[in-house]
Design a protein around this motif. Sequence first.
Motif, PDB file in Angstrom:
ATOM      1  N   VAL A   2       6.610  18.544 -51.029  1.00 53.55           N
ATOM      2  CA  VAL A   2       7.569  17.524 -50.594  1.00 53.55           C
ATOM      3  C   VAL A   2       8.814  17.636 -51.458  1.00 53.55           C
ATOM      4  CG1 VAL A   2       7.953  15.049 -50.348  1.00 53.55           C
ATOM      5  CG2 VAL A   2       5.700  15.985 -49.909  1.00 53.55           C
ATOM      6  N   ARG A   3       9.957  17.580 -50.820  1.00 54.54           N
ATOM      7  CA  ARG A   3      11.222  17.657 -51.550  1.00 54.54           C
ATOM      8  C   ARG A   3      11.982  16.346 -51.411  1.00 54.54           C
ATOM      9  NH1 ARG A   3      14.352  22.447 -49.034  1.00 54.54           N
ATOM     10  NH2 ARG A   3      13.907  21.205 -47.220  1.00 54.54           N
ATOM     11  N   ILE A   4      12.958  16.132 -52.273  1.00 51.46           N
ATOM     12  CA  ILE A   4      13.812  14.948 -52.166  1.00 51.46           C
ATOM     13  C   ILE A   4      14.402  14.910 -50.762  1.00 51.46           C
ATOM     14  CG2 ILE A   4      15.995  13.935 -52.928  1.00 51.46           C
ATOM     15  CD1 ILE A   4      15.351  14.774 -55.722  1.00 51.46           C
ATOM     16  N   GLY A   5      14.333  13.753 -50.139  1.00 54.45           N
ATOM     17  CA  GLY A   5      14.861  13.574 -48.796  1.00 54.45           C
ATOM     18  C   GLY A   5      13.815  13.686 -47.705  1.00 54.45           C
ATOM     19  N   ASP A   6      12.669  14.334 -48.004  1.00 56.08           N
ATOM     20  CA  ASP A   6      11.596  14.419 -47.011  1.00 56.08           C
ATOM     21  C   ASP A   6      10.999  13.033 -46.793  1.00 56.08           C
ATOM     22  OD1 ASP A   6      11.945  17.147 -46.854  1.00 56.08           O
ATOM     23  OD2 ASP A   6      10.152  17.641 -48.034  1.00 56.08           O
ATOM     24  N   LEU A   7      10.635  12.736 -45.548  1.00 58.05           N
ATOM     25  CA  LEU A   7       9.997  11.461 -45.244  1.00 58.05           C
ATOM     26  C   LEU A   7       8.525  11.537 -45.624  1.00 58.05           C
ATOM     27  CD1 LEU A   7      11.568  10.702 -41.750  1.00 58.05           C
ATOM     28  CD2 LEU A   7      12.348   9.966 -44.008  1.00 58.05           C
ATOM     29  N   VAL A   8       7.997  10.431 -46.151  1.00 62.84           N
ATOM     30  CA  VAL A   8       6.592  10.394 -46.561  1.00 62.84           C
ATOM     31  C   VAL A   8       5.726   9.848 -45.435  1.00 62.84           C
ATOM     32  CG1 VAL A   8       7.192  10.163 -48.983  1.00 62.84           C
ATOM     33  CG2 VAL A   8       6.807   8.129 -47.637  1.00 62.84           C
ATOM     34  N   ALA A   9       4.438  10.075 -45.529  1.00 70.59           N
ATOM     35  CA  ALA A   9       3.485   9.590 -44.526  1.00 70.59           C
ATOM     36  C   ALA A   9       3.460   8.067 -44.526  1.00 70.59           C
ATOM     37  CB  ALA A   9       2.100  10.137 -44.830  1.00 70.59           C
ATOM     38  N   ALA A  10       3.115   7.513 -43.378  1.00 69.82           N
ATOM     39  CA  ALA A  10       3.005   6.055 -43.248  1.00 69.82           C
ATOM     40  C   ALA A  10       2.023   5.521 -44.289  1.00 69.82           C
ATOM     41  CB  ALA A  10       2.544   5.697 -41.846  1.00 69.82           C
ATOM     42  N   HIS A  11       2.403   4.431 -44.959  1.00 70.31           N
ATOM     43  CA  HIS A  11       1.549   3.810 -45.958  1.00 70.31           C
ATOM     44  C   HIS A  11       1.994   2.371 -46.153  1.00 70.31           C
ATOM     45  CE1 HIS A  11       5.064   5.045 -48.255  1.00 70.31           C
ATOM     46  NE2 HIS A  11       4.739   4.103 -49.137  1.00 70.31           N
ATOM     47  N   GLY A  12       1.205   1.611 -46.881  1.00 67.49           N
ATOM     48  CA  GLY A  12       1.523   0.205 -47.121  1.00 67.49           C
ATOM     49  C   GLY A  12       0.863  -0.668 -46.064  1.00 67.49           C
ATOM     50  N   SER A  13       0.927  -1.959 -46.280  1.00 65.35           N
ATOM     51  CA  SER A  13       0.324  -2.891 -45.333  1.00 65.35           C
ATOM     52  C   SER A  13       1.264  -4.073 -45.137  1.00 65.35           C
ATOM     53  CB  SER A  13      -1.016  -3.374 -45.869  1.00 65.35           C
ATOM     54  OG  SER A  13      -1.644  -4.214 -44.939  1.00 65.35           O
ATOM     55  N   PRO A  14       1.933  -4.182 -44.011  1.00 68.52           N
ATOM     56  CA  PRO A  14       1.932  -3.222 -42.905  1.00 68.52           C
ATOM     57  C   PRO A  14       2.680  -1.954 -43.299  1.00 68.52           C
ATOM     58  CG  PRO A  14       3.576  -4.909 -42.498  1.00 68.52           C
ATOM     59  CD  PRO A  14       2.853  -5.308 -43.760  1.00 68.52           C
ATOM     60  N   PRO A  15       2.447  -0.854 -42.565  1.00 69.85           N
ATOM     61  CA  PRO A  15       3.106   0.410 -42.911  1.00 69.85           C
ATOM     62  C   PRO A  15       4.635   0.301 -42.856  1.00 69.85           C
ATOM     63  CG  PRO A  15       1.344   0.781 -41.337  1.00 69.85           C
ATOM     64  CD  PRO A  15       1.524  -0.709 -41.451  1.00 69.85           C
ATOM     65  N   HIS A  16       5.283   1.006 -43.776  1.00 67.13           N
ATOM     66  CA  HIS A  16       6.749   1.037 -43.806  1.00 67.13           C
ATOM     67  C   HIS A  16       7.285   1.612 -42.496  1.00 67.13           C
ATOM     68  CE1 HIS A  16       6.760   0.073 -48.038  1.00 67.13           C
ATOM     69  NE2 HIS A  16       6.009   1.119 -48.302  1.00 67.13           N
ATOM     70  N   SER A  17       8.315   0.990 -41.982  1.00 68.93           N
ATOM     71  CA  SER A  17       8.940   1.501 -40.766  1.00 68.93           C
ATOM     72  C   SER A  17      10.436   1.313 -40.888  1.00 68.93           C
ATOM     73  CB  SER A  17       8.418   0.766 -39.538  1.00 68.93           C
ATOM     74  OG  SER A  17       8.998   1.307 -38.381  1.00 68.93           O
ATOM     75  N   PRO A  18      11.226   2.364 -40.844  1.00 70.13           N
ATOM     76  CA  PRO A  18      10.849   3.772 -40.717  1.00 70.13           C
ATOM     77  C   PRO A  18      10.245   4.299 -42.023  1.00 70.13           C
ATOM     78  CG  PRO A  18      13.198   3.615 -41.074  1.00 70.13           C
ATOM     79  CD  PRO A  18      12.681   2.199 -40.964  1.00 70.13           C
ATOM     80  N   PRO A  19       9.608   5.474 -41.966  1.00 71.72           N
ATOM     81  CA  PRO A  19       9.022   6.051 -43.182  1.00 71.72           C
ATOM     82  C   PRO A  19      10.099   6.273 -44.245  1.00 71.72           C
ATOM     83  CG  PRO A  19       8.322   7.274 -41.246  1.00 71.72           C
ATOM     84  CD  PRO A  19       9.383   6.317 -40.803  1.00 71.72           C
ATOM     85  N   PRO A  20       9.801   5.944 -45.499  1.00 78.16           N
ATOM     86  CA  PRO A  20      10.790   6.119 -46.570  1.00 78.16           C
ATOM     87  C   PRO A  20      10.913   7.581 -47.002  1.00 78.16           C
ATOM     88  CG  PRO A  20       8.767   5.230 -47.463  1.00 78.16           C
ATOM     89  CD  PRO A  20       8.585   5.294 -45.975  1.00 78.16           C
ATOM     90  N   PRO A  21      12.088   7.982 -47.475  1.00 77.00           N
ATOM     91  CA  PRO A  21      12.256   9.342 -48.008  1.00 77.00           C
ATOM     92  C   PRO A  21      11.924   9.398 -49.498  1.00 77.00           C
ATOM     93  CG  PRO A  21      14.368   8.258 -47.914  1.00 77.00           C
ATOM     94  CD  PRO A  21      13.369   7.294 -47.332  1.00 77.00           C
ATOM     95  N   MET A  22      11.596  10.587 -49.971  1.00 79.21           N
ATOM     96  CA  MET A  22      11.400  10.809 -51.411  1.00 79.21           C
ATOM     97  C   MET A  22      12.766  10.754 -52.089  1.00 79.21           C
ATOM     98  SD  MET A  22       8.241  11.020 -52.068  1.00 79.21           S
ATOM     99  CE  MET A  22       8.417  11.439 -53.792  1.00 79.21           C
ATOM    100  N   VAL A  23      12.813  10.136 -53.268  1.00 83.92           N
ATOM    101  CA  VAL A  23      14.073  10.020 -54.003  1.00 83.92           C
ATOM    102  C   VAL A  23      13.984  10.597 -55.415  1.00 83.92           C
ATOM    103  CG1 VAL A  23      14.922   8.057 -52.676  1.00 83.92           C
ATOM    104  CG2 VAL A  23      13.554   7.635 -54.716  1.00 83.92           C
ATOM    105  N   GLU A  24      12.785  10.983 -55.854  1.00 82.47           N
ATOM    106  CA  GLU A  24      12.631  11.602 -57.174  1.00 82.47           C
ATOM    107  C   GLU A  24      12.072  12.997 -57.015  1.00 82.47           C
ATOM    108  OE1 GLU A  24      11.732   7.767 -60.030  1.00 82.47           O
ATOM    109  OE2 GLU A  24      10.151   9.208 -59.686  1.00 82.47           O
TER     110      GLU A  24
END
Length: 59
Positions: A2-24
């Motif tokens: 995974v690189r900076i800017g790539d979207l991560v898999a759905a997670h959280g409760s409720p899941p994040h929408s839209p999927p968040p990008p990597m920032v570190e």
Amino acid sequence: MVRIGDLVAAHGSPPHSPPPPMVEGSAWYRVAGIAVSRREHKASCGHATTGRPWYRLSE
């Protein structure tokens, strides 16, 4: 990988929408000029990546 800017898999409760990008990402390990994220790097939602035991990137 995974690189900076790539979207991560759905997670959280409720899941994040839209999927968040990597920032570190790694200060020295890059693919196509973009920093690669490793275990414990965070997405924009503040959650850290978990990584895989068979792939290690240490700084």
